[in-house]
Design a protein around this motif. Structure first.
Motif, short mmCIF file in Angstrom:
data_model
loop_
_atom_site.label_atom_id
_atom_site.label_comp_id
_atom_site.label_asym_id
_atom_site.label_seq_id
_atom_site.Cartn_x
_atom_site.Cartn_y
_atom_site.Cartn_z
N TYR A 35 42.76 39.85 46.82
CA TYR A 35 42.13 40.84 47.09
C TYR A 35 40.79 41.42 45.70
O TYR A 35 39.97 42.30 46.62
N ARG A 36 41.03 40.88 44.81
CA ARG A 36 40.22 41.33 43.68
C ARG A 36 38.19 40.55 44.32
O ARG A 36 37.13 41.24 44.06
N TRP A 37 38.77 39.51 44.66
CA TRP A 37 37.40 38.98 45.48
C TRP A 37 37.14 39.66 46.53
O TRP A 37 35.19 39.86 46.82
N HIS A 38 38.12 40.53 47.32
CA HIS A 38 37.62 40.69 48.50
C HIS A 38 36.94 41.71 48.39
O HIS A 38 35.51 42.70 48.60
N LYS A 39 37.67 42.63 47.52
CA LYS A 39 36.34 44.41 47.09
C LYS A 39 35.51 43.81 46.32
O LYS A 39 34.69 44.67 46.46
N HIS A 40 35.34 42.60 45.68
CA HIS A 40 34.24 42.39 44.76
C HIS A 40 32.75 42.22 45.38
O HIS A 40 31.39 42.95 46.25
N ILE A 41 32.88 41.33 46.68
CA ILE A 41 31.94 41.04 47.87
C ILE A 41 31.67 42.18 48.62
O ILE A 41 30.56 42.44 49.91
N ALA A 42 32.79 43.04 48.61
CA ALA A 42 32.08 44.37 49.48
C ALA A 42 31.29 45.45 49.40
O ALA A 42 30.48 46.24 50.05
N THR A 43 31.28 45.06 48.18
CA THR A 43 30.13 46.11 46.98
C THR A 43 28.61 45.39 47.39
O THR A 43 27.09 45.81 47.44
#
Length: 229
Positions: free
Chosen positions: A54-62
């Motif tokens: 979840y943390r990785w997904h939110k970061h890459i979304a940026t």
């Protein structure tokens, strides 16, 4: 091994464990590896079950608006990334207590202690065919993604000309990527540019020296970041 899927619970668990100790799928900066895996997920993983994914997904979304400019090979599938061996397992408890000796493994499912001549012949033919195919596979060329700082002399340096001269350098195994101008102070901006090189074909020392031959524009160059593909 690589990732298998991003839908099943086991696939998401594998992704969650992969990014538990990593900020990115590959290396230390966002790349096409992150883009490919991100695009396979229809929504962010559940934070309660997969907190690291979840943390990785939110970061890459940026970085979504910059996906096309990120370094890496856009032709690779998402399943080309991830663990390369059984070191990262989804359910270690399910593994056997003692690994079976590799020499004793029957690759073709025969449990009979005694085999007739025809069964032996078929097995040997299959093993020989497998060995031939494995030997014939060409090993992919080792590549690196490099971020390069190119520093001008002063604030009067024509940065458009500087970048044009840099990109005019052509080498077998060299691909220029995205770039941007980064302020460094006193009105001076440096060129930050990404590139992909085949390690056996391109010497970074020689490339930097060639860039620095543009003495009218370039003061110096530095490798800001580097990662293997």
């Amino acid at each position: 091994m690589g990732f298998t899927d991003f839908v099943s619970e086991s696939g998401l668990t594998l992704l969650d464990r992969w990014v538990q100790t990593r900020s990115y799928i590959v290396g230390y900066a966002p790349s096409q590896a992150d883009v490919k895996v991100f695009q396979q997920l229809k929504e962010a993983p559940a934070v309660e079950k997969y907190p690291h994914a979840y943390r990785w997904h939110k970061h890459i979304a940026t970085f979504e608006s910059e996906f096309e400019t990120l370094p890496g090979d856009p032709s690779k599938a998402a399943t080309a990334y991830g663990p390369e061996s059984s070191d990262l397992t989804v359910n270690p408890a399910a593994a056997p207590e003692k690994a079976e000796d590799e020499d004793d493994v029957d690759l073709f499912g025969s449990d009979d202690e005694e085999e007739d001549a025809e069964a032996v012949r078929i097995r040997e033919e299959r093993l020989a065919e497998y060995a031939k195919k494995k030997a014939g596979k060409a090993k992919p060329a080792a590549k690196s993604v490099v971020s390069l700082d190119v520093k001008p002399w002063d604030d009067e340096t024509n940065m458009e000309e500087l970048e044009a001269n840099v990109r005019a350098i052509e080498k077998d195994g060299l691909v220029w990527g995205a770039s941007k101008l980064v302020p460094v102070g006193f009105g001076i901006k440096k060129l930050f540019i990404n590139l992909v090189v085949e390690d056996e074909k391109v010497s970074l020392d020689e490339l930097q020296a060639q860039i620095e031959e543009d003495e009218d524009h370039v003061q110096s160059t530095d490798i800001a970041a580097m990662q293997k593909l």
